[in-house]
Every structure is written in structure tokens, then in C-alpha cells.
Enzyme design. Sequence first.
Site, mmCIF file in Angstrom:
data_model
loop_
_atom_site.group_PDB
_atom_site.id
_atom_site.type_symbol
_atom_site.label_atom_id
_atom_site.label_comp_id
_atom_site.label_asym_id
_atom_site.label_seq_id
_atom_site.Cartn_x
_atom_site.Cartn_y
_atom_site.Cartn_z
ATOM 1 N N GLU A 101 1.116 8.277 -3.999
ATOM 2 C CA GLU A 101 1.996 7.853 -2.905
ATOM 3 C C GLU A 101 3.282 8.677 -2.896
ATOM 4 O O GLU A 101 3.793 9.048 -1.840
ATOM 5 C CB GLU A 101 2.310 6.353 -3.011
ATOM 6 C CG GLU A 101 1.107 5.454 -2.762
ATOM 7 C CD GLU A 101 0.556 5.553 -1.338
ATOM 8 O OE1 GLU A 101 1.347 5.520 -0.390
ATOM 9 O OE2 GLU A 101 -0.678 5.670 -1.192
ATOM 10 N N HIS A 108 3.637 11.061 0.237
ATOM 11 C CA HIS A 108 4.547 10.449 1.214
ATOM 12 C C HIS A 108 6.018 10.540 0.806
ATOM 13 O O HIS A 108 6.863 10.856 1.626
ATOM 14 C CB HIS A 108 4.159 8.982 1.434
ATOM 15 C CG HIS A 108 2.742 8.814 1.855
ATOM 16 N ND1 HIS A 108 2.276 9.236 3.083
ATOM 17 C CD2 HIS A 108 1.661 8.289 1.220
ATOM 18 C CE1 HIS A 108 0.973 8.972 3.181
ATOM 19 N NE2 HIS A 108 0.577 8.396 2.063
ATOM 20 N N HIS A 158 0.851 -1.184 0.000
ATOM 21 C CA HIS A 158 0.000 0.000 0.000
ATOM 22 C C HIS A 158 0.891 1.240 0.000
ATOM 23 O O HIS A 158 0.769 2.080 -0.861
ATOM 24 C CB HIS A 158 -0.958 -0.026 1.198
ATOM 25 C CG HIS A 158 -1.926 1.120 1.200
ATOM 26 N ND1 HIS A 158 -2.963 1.218 2.071
ATOM 27 C CD2 HIS A 158 -2.001 2.235 0.421
ATOM 28 C CE1 HIS A 158 -3.654 2.333 1.824
ATOM 29 N NE2 HIS A 158 -3.085 2.966 0.843
#
Length: 254
Positions: free
Chosen positions: A135, A139, A76
Site C-alpha cells: 500500500e 499509493h 483496505h
Amino acid sequence: MKLYIPSFLLALTLTVAAEPLQQVPILSPRQSCNDSVVSCHWREPENTCCSPRYGLVVFVQQWVESYGPPNEFTIHGLWPNNCSGSRAPNRGCDSSRSWNNVATILRNKNPNLYQRMKTFWPSYKGDDNWFWSHEWVKHGTCVSTLNPSCYGSEYTPYQDVIDYFEQVLFLRNEYDVYGALNVAGIFPGGYYSSKAMLDALKQGFGNRAKIDCDRNGQLSEVWLYFNVGGRDHYQLVDAEMDGSCRGRVYYPKK
Ligand SMILES: *[C@@H]1O[C@H](CO)[C@@H](O)[C@H](O)[C@H]1NC(C)=O
Ligand SMILES: *[C@@H]1O[C@H](CO)[C@@H](O)[C@H](O)[C@H]1NC(C)=O
């Protein structure tokens, strides 16, 4: 706890060693980090190129039917949180690197990495580029040690992006959730107590993980928490909670 040197760093070391000797290299921050400095064991990192500013890193693997190999968890994400466990900024940490074409970047810069991403980090919504770009922006840009300025003159375009995804794939390989469950006799297709699953992961990895289930009590995610020694020596720490699975957990075949 395992310390390791990611292959891309080995490659970097070899490249540096192979340079002609006529000139003494000035150590860039990337080469001179102290690995004994462990994230979150400071108040503030002294050098955010050498110790990640968001020093409690959460690595989340998922188990989604019909995605990824039948005997592998897929990814994930890798989420750098601040040391209290609260999240880094929702929109990420550097809008100047908000790439929305990460699939193309990876395919062009590193086709081998791109193929591994397709296998181990598929989007179950079907849009890998959207997933990977999201992502990265949210992040990846918060991993302070990957800031282009930290690479000095060694930086080549998108090296930060490549290094982020290589790191995450490396961790998935290193923390083999399927294998740890398997060793404890926990196989897809069965029901197990959440305690048995948590115990198996603790046994396999040495620290506590967190597991989440969906509304039907089916295993969905495994969360591992890390501090980081130096720039990228990930060190597993205990998860602070057990997660959302209760009682009997269904671990479906895929
Ligand atoms: C590396 O960091 C550790 C822990 O902060 C410190 O004790 C040590 O002196 C440092 N080593 C160097 C060479 O700076
Ligand atoms: C950590 O998160 C909290 C809540 O969002 C925030 O108040 C704090 O400033 C953050 N700490 C750092 C070092 O970013």
C-alpha cells in the site's frame, strides 16, 4: 463536511511554537499552505507540496469476517487517483522510497501507530508487512504532499511513511462506517437493500459512498471519495457510482 487538524500536525505546530525565539523561522512549504486551494479545482496543482497532485483520493474500508474488531470496519487503503478518477501509476510514484519493511519501520518509529495498524489495518492474507509495504509503495508514494522535499529541514527519516498511515487511520476514525450504518438500524447479521445502506451512509456522512459486494451478495467494501484542501484537509465528495451490490445485501456478523 468537517475540517480538522490531524494530531500530528498539532504536534508539529506545538514543536514549532516551543522553539527559542532568537531566530525567525523561514516558513517551509509545510507551514505555509493555503487550505482554500482544493485539489481537482485546479488544472494542475501549482505547488504539489501544498495540494496533492493526485487530487481525487479514494478511501476504502473493508468488512471481512474474523478480521478486526466485531464493530469496526478495517482498512483496505487510501488511493490517490488523478482527478478524472483514473489511477496513479501502478508501480507507485517514487521507486527511491519503495520500502518493503513497513511493519518494521512503524514498529521502530512509532509503536503506538504500529499497534493501531495491527488492529485496524490487518491483512486478511496474514502478512501485514507485505500488505502495508504494498500500500505504501503503490499509493503512499503518490501522495505528493508527503514527498520528503516538502518537509524541508523538518524531515526525519520515514516521517512521510508515518504521516501517510496516521492520515489513513485518522480518516477511518472520522468516517465510522459501522456507526453510520448502526444509526440507521443496519446491524451485522442481517440482510438489507443496497439502497438502504447507501442512504444510511449518505445520511451519516453528507455525501454519497460506493459499496461493493462479493459474488455471494455479501458486503465487502465501502469507498469514500475526497478532495483535499491544502495539504491534508480531506473533504468528502460524492462517489460517482453506487458499486457492485445489487438488491439484497448480506452484512455478516464478525
Ligand atoms: C488562497 O487560495 C484562495 C483560492 O485559490 C485564494 O482566493 C486566496 O487569495 C488565497 N489566499 C492567499 C493568502 O494566498
Ligand atoms: C490521469 O490518468 C490518465 C489515464 O491514465 C492519464 O492519461 C493522465 O495523464 C493522468 N493525469 C495526470 C494529471 O496524471
